[in-house]
Design a protein around this motif. Structure first.
Motif, PDB file in Angstrom:
ATOM      1  N   LEU A  49       0.829  -1.208   0.000  1.00  0.00           N
ATOM      2  CA  LEU A  49       0.000   0.000   0.000  1.00  0.00           C
ATOM      3  C   LEU A  49       0.864   1.259   0.000  1.00  0.00           C
ATOM      4  O   LEU A  49       0.535   2.257  -0.644  1.00  0.00           O
ATOM      5  CB  LEU A  49      -0.935  -0.010   1.212  1.00  0.00           C
ATOM      6  N   GLU A  50       1.988   1.203   0.723  1.00  0.00           N
ATOM      7  CA  GLU A  50       2.899   2.356   0.733  1.00  0.00           C
ATOM      8  C   GLU A  50       3.509   2.571  -0.656  1.00  0.00           C
ATOM      9  O   GLU A  50       3.638   3.715  -1.111  1.00  0.00           O
ATOM     10  CB  GLU A  50       4.001   2.137   1.772  1.00  0.00           C
ATOM     11  N   ASP A  51       3.867   1.475  -1.318  1.00  0.00           N
ATOM     12  CA  ASP A  51       4.383   1.585  -2.682  1.00  0.00           C
ATOM     13  C   ASP A  51       3.331   2.173  -3.616  1.00  0.00           C
ATOM     14  O   ASP A  51       3.635   2.988  -4.496  1.00  0.00           O
ATOM     15  CB  ASP A  51       4.821   0.214  -3.195  1.00  0.00           C
ATOM     16  N   MET A  52       2.083   1.761  -3.425  1.00  0.00           N
ATOM     17  CA  MET A  52       0.995   2.289  -4.253  1.00  0.00           C
ATOM     18  C   MET A  52       0.798   3.784  -4.015  1.00  0.00           C
ATOM     19  O   MET A  52       0.554   4.543  -4.961  1.00  0.00           O
ATOM     20  CB  MET A  52      -0.299   1.530  -3.964  1.00  0.00           C
ATOM     21  N   LYS A  53       0.906   4.208  -2.762  1.00  0.00           N
ATOM     22  CA  LYS A  53       0.775   5.641  -2.454  1.00  0.00           C
ATOM     23  C   LYS A  53       1.835   6.446  -3.188  1.00  0.00           C
ATOM     24  O   LYS A  53       1.545   7.511  -3.763  1.00  0.00           O
ATOM     25  CB  LYS A  53       0.902   5.866  -0.942  1.00  0.00           C
ATOM     26  N   SER A  54       3.065   5.949  -3.187  1.00  0.00           N
ATOM     27  CA  SER A  54       4.137   6.658  -3.876  1.00  0.00           C
ATOM     28  C   SER A  54       3.880   6.692  -5.379  1.00  0.00           C
ATOM     29  O   SER A  54       4.072   7.727  -6.035  1.00  0.00           O
ATOM     30  CB  SER A  54       5.482   5.999  -3.588  1.00  0.00           C
ATOM     31  N   ALA A  55       3.447   5.567  -5.935  1.00  0.00           N
ATOM     32  CA  ALA A  55       3.170   5.507  -7.370  1.00  0.00           C
ATOM     33  C   ALA A  55       2.037   6.449  -7.744  1.00  0.00           C
ATOM     34  O   ALA A  55       2.078   7.114  -8.794  1.00  0.00           O
ATOM     35  CB  ALA A  55       2.829   4.074  -7.774  1.00  0.00           C
ATOM     36  N   ILE A  56       1.023   6.536  -6.896  1.00  0.00           N
ATOM     37  CA  ILE A  56      -0.097   7.453  -7.152  1.00  0.00           C
ATOM     38  C   ILE A  56       0.383   8.895  -7.113  1.00  0.00           C
ATOM     39  O   ILE A  56      -0.045   9.733  -7.913  1.00  0.00           O
ATOM     40  CB  ILE A  56      -1.219   7.208  -6.131  1.00  0.00           C
ATOM     41  N   THR A  57       1.302   9.190  -6.195  1.00  0.00           N
ATOM     42  CA  THR A  57       1.864  10.539  -6.134  1.00  0.00           C
ATOM     43  C   THR A  57       2.568  10.901  -7.436  1.00  0.00           C
ATOM     44  O   THR A  57       2.429  12.010  -7.964  1.00  0.00           O
ATOM     45  CB  THR A  57       2.851  10.647  -4.961  1.00  0.00           C
ATOM     46  N   GLY A  58       3.343   9.957  -7.980  1.00  0.00           N
ATOM     47  CA  GLY A  58       4.006  10.195  -9.256  1.00  0.00           C
ATOM     48  C   GLY A  58       3.008  10.415 -10.385  1.00  0.00           C
ATOM     49  O   GLY A  58       3.199  11.287 -11.244  1.00  0.00           O
ATOM     50  N   LEU A  59       1.932   9.636 -10.382  1.00  0.00           N
ATOM     51  CA  LEU A  59       0.903   9.804 -11.410  1.00  0.00           C
ATOM     52  C   LEU A  59       0.207  11.153 -11.263  1.00  0.00           C
ATOM     53  O   LEU A  59      -0.067  11.821 -12.272  1.00  0.00           O
ATOM     54  CB  LEU A  59      -0.112   8.663 -11.311  1.00  0.00           C
ATOM     55  N   ALA A 123      11.010   8.516 -11.050  1.00  0.00           N
ATOM     56  CA  ALA A 123      11.028   7.056 -11.215  1.00  0.00           C
ATOM     57  C   ALA A 123      11.038   6.353  -9.868  1.00  0.00           C
ATOM     58  O   ALA A 123      10.404   5.305  -9.703  1.00  0.00           O
ATOM     59  CB  ALA A 123      12.247   6.653 -12.044  1.00  0.00           C
ATOM     60  N   ALA A 124      11.752   6.932  -8.903  1.00  0.00           N
ATOM     61  CA  ALA A 124      11.772   6.348  -7.562  1.00  0.00           C
ATOM     62  C   ALA A 124      10.390   6.410  -6.922  1.00  0.00           C
ATOM     63  O   ALA A 124      10.001   5.488  -6.185  1.00  0.00           O
ATOM     64  CB  ALA A 124      12.796   7.078  -6.699  1.00  0.00           C
ATOM     65  N   LEU A 125       9.660   7.474  -7.195  1.00  0.00           N
ATOM     66  CA  LEU A 125       8.276   7.550  -6.715  1.00  0.00           C
ATOM     67  C   LEU A 125       7.424   6.478  -7.371  1.00  0.00           C
ATOM     68  O   LEU A 125       6.636   5.787  -6.706  1.00  0.00           O
ATOM     69  CB  LEU A 125       7.687   8.933  -7.019  1.00  0.00           C
ATOM     70  N   ASN A 126       7.554   6.345  -8.655  1.00  0.00           N
ATOM     71  CA  ASN A 126       6.726   5.377  -9.396  1.00  0.00           C
ATOM     72  C   ASN A 126       6.940   3.953  -8.908  1.00  0.00           C
ATOM     73  O   ASN A 126       6.018   3.136  -8.943  1.00  0.00           O
ATOM     74  CB  ASN A 126       7.030   5.464 -10.891  1.00  0.00           C
ATOM     75  N   THR A 127       8.158   3.631  -8.477  1.00  0.00           N
ATOM     76  CA  THR A 127       8.470   2.268  -8.034  1.00  0.00           C
ATOM     77  C   THR A 127       8.364   2.099  -6.519  1.00  0.00           C
ATOM     78  O   THR A 127       8.652   1.013  -6.010  1.00  0.00           O
ATOM     79  CB  THR A 127       9.886   1.889  -8.481  1.00  0.00           C
ATOM     80  N   GLY A 128       7.984   3.172  -5.811  1.00  0.00           N
ATOM     81  CA  GLY A 128       7.811   3.064  -4.366  1.00  0.00           C
ATOM     82  C   GLY A 128       9.093   3.120  -3.573  1.00  0.00           C
ATOM     83  O   GLY A 128       9.100   2.815  -2.379  1.00  0.00           O
ATOM     84  N   GLN A 129      10.215   3.493  -4.198  1.00  0.00           N
ATOM     85  CA  GLN A 129      11.484   3.574  -3.476  1.00  0.00           C
ATOM     86  C   GLN A 129      11.649   4.891  -2.728  1.00  0.00           C
ATOM     87  O   GLN A 129      12.595   5.054  -1.959  1.00  0.00           O
ATOM     88  CB  GLN A 129      12.645   3.408  -4.460  1.00  0.00           C
ATOM     89  N   LEU A 130      10.722   5.824  -2.957  1.00  0.00           N
ATOM     90  CA  LEU A 130      10.806   7.144  -2.340  1.00  0.00           C
ATOM     91  C   LEU A 130       9.386   7.584  -1.988  1.00  0.00           C
ATOM     92  O   LEU A 130       8.464   7.392  -2.788  1.00  0.00           O
ATOM     93  CB  LEU A 130      11.441   8.137  -3.318  1.00  0.00           C
TER      94      LEU A 130
END
Length: 455
Positions: A49-59, A123-130
């Motif tokens: 879910l945390e990774d998804m939150k980061s990916a949504i932020t990038g989107l 890219a780090a946001l999209n992959t949940g690394q940040l």
């Protein structure tokens, strides 16, 4: 979408297993491996879910940039000057994300930096690394650089490669600062010099009728102020003052700034309460302009009532003549202004015609009714009393056509494609329409003594 459905299904299974384990109280030794499996699955879900939150932020960042470009193109086709294009886009982002206009502008600025200048961080946001906050830190610490240098720092740090795995906020800030300084030390120094011009003082509510008074000062002045307060506190404590160190520092700050120990004399506090709360000891809470809801007993104590049935010193309007009530307290004067509300809705209708402390009377009335900026999700202090329907468009200077706005929201409303109007109803309601055709409504907040009815 299929992965999302699988995660949701997994959550339901895990929740069911937890309920079963709880009912069995986990006493069976054979059930322990299953319990560990459930715990492991729950942790995996939290990470997913945390990774998804980061990916949504990038989107969201990419969508915000696309909106900005589209709006600028539409404004260009409409003949809007180049210098005016893009204004109001941040406010639209804020309304869509249920954020304040100020934060909406910052979110749009961050989105532009990520999409245009910092692809590795995106890219780090999209992959949940940040996380969104740590991406914000990287954007903030490189804001003084040119586009080329910012891209170079983004490439050097390469957050999408796991550079910051396990790193905390301070480590990320330090790495970004060091990289920025290596690229362009002059810009970093210039930024520090410019920061002096951003010195300011702000106030925000804290729990239990307290507030945070924050001063952003240059380091020399900030250290000097703190040293003076601590020196005064140490002296007071040495002399036997029963207050603790922090209390002495806070009281000294108030006394030195306002010139009085209580810090109230000569300062106008708009305290709104019902007559029952003031004179009959009712428990209905009051409201302080710029803060919010406060307990009834605290409000009575502030104006000197102390409790039910006690008379308080009341000073009428200075223009009312020499016979203006009891003698004035030189330290603390109280003006009472009667406010009339609709019995059913609590909507503010009118005020005492003789109560006049700060002209104009209508402005004060609207400030009392609206309390803070009427733009949805914006809690900024009121700076402008605005015509909802502009004067040049036939709007009248009346109570129903007036609204309290902060300076930024008032300017945003004047951009092409924005409009506002009042909605007929029992409570003062305005509708704000954006250039994309979306509309948002804002009602005047309820006054003390009124509880909105639920339908």
């Amino acid at each position: 979408m299929e992965q999302v459905r699988e995660r949701q299904a997994g959550a339901e299974v895990s929740a069911a297993l937890v309920r079963v384990t709880a009912q069995g109280q986990a006493r069976d030794v054979d059930a322990l491996p299953q319990t560990r499996t459930v715990s492991r699955d729950l942790i995996n879900q939290l990470r997913a879910l945390e990774d998804m939150k980061s990916a949504i932020t990038g989107l969201q960042a990419r969508i915000a940039v696309a909106l900005d470009l589209t709006q600028r193109q539409e404004q260009a086709e409409a003949g809007v000057p180049v210098s005016e294009r893009g204004k109001g886009v941040g406010a639209q982002v804020a309304l869509a994300r249920r954020e304040s206009p100020n934060r909406g502008s910052r979110l749009l600025g961050m989105a532009k930096a990520l999409v245009v200048e910092m692809p590795k961080t995106l890219a780090a946001l999209n992959t949940g690394q940040l996380t969104e906050w740590r991406a914000t830190l990287l954007v903030r610490e490189t804001a003084c650089l040119s586009v080329e240098d910012r891209c170079a720092v983004d490439e050097e740090l390469a957050p999408d490669t796991g550079t910051f795995d396990g790193a905390g906020d301070q480590a990320i800030i330090a790495a970004a600062k060091a990289a920025a300084y290596r690229r362009d030390p002059r810009s970093v120094v210039k930024r520090a010099s410019h920061a002096v011009s951003e010195r300011t003082v702000s106030l925000r509510p804290a729990p239990d009728t307290m507030t945070y008074l924050t001063a952003l000062l240059p380091v020399a002045q900030g250290v000097a102020v703190y040293a003076a307060l601590t020196r005064r506190a140490d002296s007071a404590r040495s002399a036997g003052d029963p207050r603790n160190r922090g209390q002495v520092m806070a009281d000294t700050l108030v006394e030195r700034i306002t010139g009085t120990p209580g810090g109230i004399s000569g300062i106008n506090l708009d305290l709104v309460m019902t007559d029952r709360t003031l004179f009959q000891g009712d428990s209905e809470p009051a409201r302080v302009k710029g803060y919010g809801i406060v307990p009834a007993g605290w409000a009575r104590k502030l104006v000197g009532a102390g409790g039910a049935g006690r008379e308080i010193p009341v000073v009428q309007d200075p223009s009312a003549g020499s016979d203006s009530g009891p003698p004035r307290d030189p330290e603390f004067q109280v003006w009472l202004r009667r406010l009339y509300t609709a019995p059913a809705t609590g909507d503010l209708l009118t005020t005492d015609s003789k109560a006049r402390l700060f002209p104009p009377r209508l402005r004060r009335f609207i400030e009392t009714r609206d309390d803070t900026c009427r733009t949805p999700y914006c809690d900024a202090p009121i700076r402008h009393i605005d015509h909802i329907v502009p004067w040049h468009a036939g709007g009248t200077t009346t109570l129903s056509n007036g609204a309290g706005l902060c300076e930024a929201c008032n300017h945003t409303k004047e951009n092409p494609g924005w409009s506002a109007s009042t909605i007929n109803g029992d409570i003062h309601t305005l509708e704000l329409r954006t250039p994309t055709g979306h509309s948002y409504r804002s009602q005047a907040p309820p006054l003390p003594g009124h509880r909105p009815s639920r339908t």
